[in-house]
Design an enzyme around this catalytic site. Structure first.
Site, short mmCIF file in Angstrom:
data_model
loop_
_atom_site.label_atom_id
_atom_site.label_comp_id
_atom_site.label_asym_id
_atom_site.label_seq_id
_atom_site.Cartn_x
_atom_site.Cartn_y
_atom_site.Cartn_z
N SER A 147 0.87 -1.19 -0.03
CA SER A 147 0.01 0.11 0.10
C SER A 147 0.78 1.06 0.12
CB SER A 147 -0.87 -0.13 1.24
OG SER A 147 -1.25 1.13 1.33
N TYR A 160 -0.97 -0.56 10.36
CA TYR A 160 -1.35 -0.87 8.70
C TYR A 160 -0.09 -0.30 8.03
CZ TYR A 160 -3.62 -1.14 4.06
OH TYR A 160 -3.91 -1.61 3.04
#
Length: 261
Positions: A147, A160
């Protein structure tokens, strides 16, 4: 000379985790159109069967396997199921992931583990299990999904960001160690993309406010829009195909210029 056949993956066997929706589902359909037979895996079999049926409509074989990538004991059985059904595994797309909002100062061990086990630990050990099979076959391709959060710290989802940064380094380690076995390992780092995970960012506010916030977020992207799953699937297909035959250990950012801000 340009050869469009380099982008085909005719007859290849691909396993895609997180394959019931979003980027995973789009990748399954893109792979099928490029000639691959597809195994999709996630925690909800009913949703997986819908994707598998769409793959079959394209004319390719499909298998839906219920599995939790965050549980290491379920990973080898998943690979075994693919090999028992199709005889080999040529492509692994490590797409399964999760996230939630929590400031680092409030992070709990259980919350930390829920993200790390699925987004990083499971990704690594499934990659390992797939690589052992690929070594027997003479090679393969692994594409890990990170990501832009793994390249730029995001809060209040720091856990995350940490996991997705780990995915980028895991990709480099896998690529370096397994290249001698003809296994290429690369990474795709999506920016804002029209998925359930992305839309959850806006789910805590009333509908009209969420819509306005999402539109405002899109305007912060140089291309002035959110990406869509098929655009990510196209990048993943490139890395799975012979068109990227001399590429390994790399992270491809697909973000509409998001990180340029």
């Amino acid at each position: 000379m340009f050869d469009v056949s380099q982008y085909a993956i005719e007859g290849k066997i691909a396993l895609i985790t997180g394959g019931s929706r979003g980027i995973g589902a789009a990748t399954a359909l893109t792979f099928a159109r490029a000639g691959a037979d597809v195994v999709v895996s996630s925690r909800k079999l009913l949703d997986l069967e819908k994707v598998a049926n769409e793959v079959r409509k394209i004319g390719r074989k499909a298998l839906a396997v219920e599995s939790h990538i965050g549980k290491v004991e379920m990973l080898q059985p998943l690979i075994d199921r693919v090999v028992n059904e199709f005889g080999r595994i040529d492509i692994l797309v490590n797409n399964a992931g999760t996230n939630f909002f929590m400031p680092a100062i409030d992070m709990t061990e259980n919350g930390w583990d829920s993200v790390m086990n699925l987004d990083l630990k499971g990704l690594f050990f499934l990659g390992q299990a797939a690589a052992k099979q690929m070594i027997k076959q003479g090679g393969g391709s692994i594409i890990n999904i990170s990501s832009t959060s793994g390249l730029r710290a995001q809060v209040p989802t720091g856990h995350y960001s940490i996991a997705k940064a780990g995915v980028i380094m895991a990709t480099k380690v896998m690529a370096l160690e397994w290249s001698s076995y003809n296994i290429r390992v690369n990474c795709v780092a999506p920016g804002p993309t029209e998925t359930r995970l992305y839309n959850s960012i806006f789910s805590l506010t009333p509908v009209e406010q969420a819509k306005a916030d999402k539109e405002a977020a899109a305007k912060q992207i140089p291309m002035q829009r959110i990406g869509n799953p098929p655009e990510l699937a196209n990048a993943i297909l490139f890395l799975a195909s012979n068109a990227s035959s001399y590429i390994t250990g790399q992270t491809f950012v697909v973000d509409g210029g998001f990180l340029l801000r």
